[in-house]
Motif scaffolding. Structure first.
Motif, short mmCIF file in Angstrom:
data_model
loop_
_atom_site.label_atom_id
_atom_site.label_comp_id
_atom_site.label_asym_id
_atom_site.label_seq_id
_atom_site.Cartn_x
_atom_site.Cartn_y
_atom_site.Cartn_z
N MET A 205 31.50 21.42 -57.80
CA MET A 205 31.01 21.23 -56.43
C MET A 205 29.53 20.90 -56.38
O MET A 205 28.96 20.71 -55.31
CB MET A 205 31.26 22.50 -55.61
N GLY A 206 28.90 20.81 -57.56
CA GLY A 206 27.46 20.57 -57.59
C GLY A 206 27.06 19.24 -56.98
O GLY A 206 25.99 19.11 -56.38
N GLY A 207 27.92 18.22 -57.12
CA GLY A 207 27.60 16.92 -56.56
C GLY A 207 27.66 16.88 -55.05
O GLY A 207 27.09 15.97 -54.43
N CYS A 208 28.34 17.84 -54.43
CA CYS A 208 28.45 17.86 -52.97
C CYS A 208 27.22 18.49 -52.31
O CYS A 208 26.97 18.26 -51.13
CB CYS A 208 29.69 18.64 -52.54
N LEU A 209 26.48 19.29 -53.08
CA LEU A 209 25.37 20.04 -52.50
C LEU A 209 24.31 19.16 -51.85
O LEU A 209 23.87 19.44 -50.72
CB LEU A 209 24.74 20.94 -53.57
N PRO A 210 23.85 18.06 -52.51
CA PRO A 210 22.84 17.22 -51.85
C PRO A 210 23.32 16.65 -50.52
O PRO A 210 22.55 16.54 -49.57
CB PRO A 210 22.60 16.10 -52.88
N ILE A 211 24.61 16.30 -50.45
CA ILE A 211 25.15 15.73 -49.21
C ILE A 211 25.19 16.78 -48.13
O ILE A 211 24.80 16.54 -46.98
CB ILE A 211 26.56 15.16 -49.47
N VAL A 212 25.67 17.98 -48.46
CA VAL A 212 25.80 19.05 -47.48
C VAL A 212 24.44 19.44 -46.90
O VAL A 212 24.30 19.64 -45.70
CB VAL A 212 26.50 20.28 -48.11
N VAL A 213 23.44 19.52 -47.78
CA VAL A 213 22.11 19.94 -47.34
C VAL A 213 21.49 18.90 -46.40
O VAL A 213 20.79 19.23 -45.45
CB VAL A 213 21.19 20.17 -48.56
N GLN A 214 21.78 17.61 -46.64
CA GLN A 214 21.16 16.56 -45.85
C GLN A 214 21.87 16.31 -44.53
O GLN A 214 21.32 15.61 -43.66
CB GLN A 214 21.11 15.26 -46.66
N ILE A 215 23.06 16.86 -44.34
CA ILE A 215 23.79 16.64 -43.10
C ILE A 215 23.01 17.13 -41.87
O ILE A 215 22.91 16.40 -40.87
CB ILE A 215 25.19 17.28 -43.17
N PRO A 216 22.44 18.35 -41.87
CA PRO A 216 21.65 18.77 -40.70
C PRO A 216 20.47 17.85 -40.42
O PRO A 216 20.15 17.58 -39.26
CB PRO A 216 21.18 20.18 -41.08
N VAL A 217 19.82 17.36 -41.48
CA VAL A 217 18.70 16.44 -41.31
C VAL A 217 19.19 15.13 -40.69
O VAL A 217 18.56 14.57 -39.79
CB VAL A 217 18.00 16.17 -42.65
N PHE A 218 20.34 14.65 -41.17
CA PHE A 218 20.92 13.42 -40.65
C PHE A 218 21.26 13.55 -39.17
O PHE A 218 20.94 12.68 -38.35
CB PHE A 218 22.19 13.08 -41.46
N ILE A 219 21.90 14.67 -38.80
CA ILE A 219 22.26 14.90 -37.39
C ILE A 219 21.00 15.02 -36.54
O ILE A 219 20.93 14.47 -35.43
CB ILE A 219 23.13 16.15 -37.27
#
Length: 335
Positions: A205-219
């Motif tokens: 699941m390590g590859g998903c972490l950068p995406i998950v963290v950036q979602i709030p910034v994106f929104i």
């Protein structure tokens, strides 16, 4: 974006009075105070009554009829002797929701610019975006610089995620063989894969972490670009004449889709057939979604993808070279 009445007092702070609550007759808001203001909001613009502080007033908001609402303030005129007159003056603001100006007009009036539940992230992003705009004079260039700043802030986290993805990419053939060996027994297959991840020291699941963290910034940035009147009719370059509206020729969304396709090729190939098909469709689906997004947001996503591709490509190349070197070393020693 929110359309409706809003009220501010020092005690209650910013409070929305939604039309739906007025329809049902259960709107709750402070009616008597000696400070604050009441406003009617729409996208990019507002009107607000701004009585002077320490003067008593009564706020009201109600439904008048079908799609008709009113909000205002009642202020006392005091006792008037026979034959005399009295005048009551209440300032009215009617104009754009420019945060720097609203904050100077009345306390809390800048809160009418609503970034949703992620205001705590959106407000600093807009401040940084405004700083870059004051430096460059172009909101598109400011968005690019903001994207680079956000990417730099998340660089260590992204690097860790991309290293995990690169390691998964290297061992994908071994994972495929495990699936083939235990295909009939899914429980044994999952257990074997977990043991394999543990042996190889890989976090799936390590590859998903950068995406998950950036979602709030994106929104948050989505709301910043959508709600900020400063970006209304703000040009970038060539055919992009309004950063708050979609790309009229869909060029940025198409390039965005191509960048997502390139990025998917750098990711570990999915061993599950259904998952592999979903990954193939995602770039096309996201391109269609981005047709309707503000050009500024698509520009942010495109620049972010280009930076991510550069970082991911470099890390993947390093991991693959290290894996190739380690696999040939024992053979050389044996020889």
């Amino acid at each position: 974006t929110y359309t409706g009445a809003a009220l501010y007092t020092e005690e209650e702070k910013f409070k929305k009075i939604e039309f739906s609550a007025l329809d049902k007759g259960n709107a709750s808001y402070p009616k008597n105070a000696d400070n604050g203001w009441i406003a009617m909001l729409q996208h990019y613009f507002l009107t607000a009554w701004l009585p002077t502080d320490k003067s008593q007033r009564e706020y009201y908001a109600k439904r008048l009829g079908e799609n008709e609402y009113t909000a205002g303030v009642i202020v006392p005129v005091g006792q008037i002797e026979p034959g005399n007159t009295a005048t009551v003056t209440v300032p009215l603001y009617a104009g754009p929701e420019e945060q720097s100006k609203l904050a100077a007009v009345a306390p809390g009036l800048d809160l009418t610019v609503d970034y949703g539940w992620l205001t705590v992230i959106g407000a600093p992003l807009f401040w940084l975006l405004s700083f870059y705009h004051s430096w460059t004079g172009n909101w598109g260039v400011a968005i690019i610089l903001l994207t680079m700043s956000v990417k730099l802030a998340f660089f260590p986290l992204s690097a860790a995620g991309y290293r995990s993805m690169a390691k998964l990419r290297v061992v994908t053939p071994k994972l495929q063989r495990l699936r083939e060996q235990h295909g009939a027994d899914r429980q044994r297959m999952h257990q074997a894969m977990m043991d394999f991840y543990k042996t190889e020291k890989i976090n799936p699941m390590g590859g998903c972490l950068p995406i998950v963290v950036q979602i709030p910034v994106f929104i948050s940035l989505y709301w910043v670009l959508l709600a900020s009147v400063e970006l209304r009719y703000a040009p970038f370059a060539l055919w992009i004449e309004d950063m708050s509206s979609p790309d009229p020729y869909y060029v940025l969304p198409v390039i965005m889709g191509i960048s997502m396709f390139v990025q998917s090729k750098l990711s570990p190939p999915a061993t599950d057939p259904i998952q592999a098909k979903v990954m193939q469709i995602m770039p096309l689906a996201f391109s269609v979604f981005f047709f309707f997004f503000p050009a500024g947001l698509v520009l942010y996503s495109l620049v972010n993808n280009i930076l991510s591709i550069t970082q991911q490509w470099q890390i993947t190349r390093m991991i693959e070279r290290a894996a190739a070197k380690s696999s040939t070393t024992p053979a050389l020693k044996k020889k």
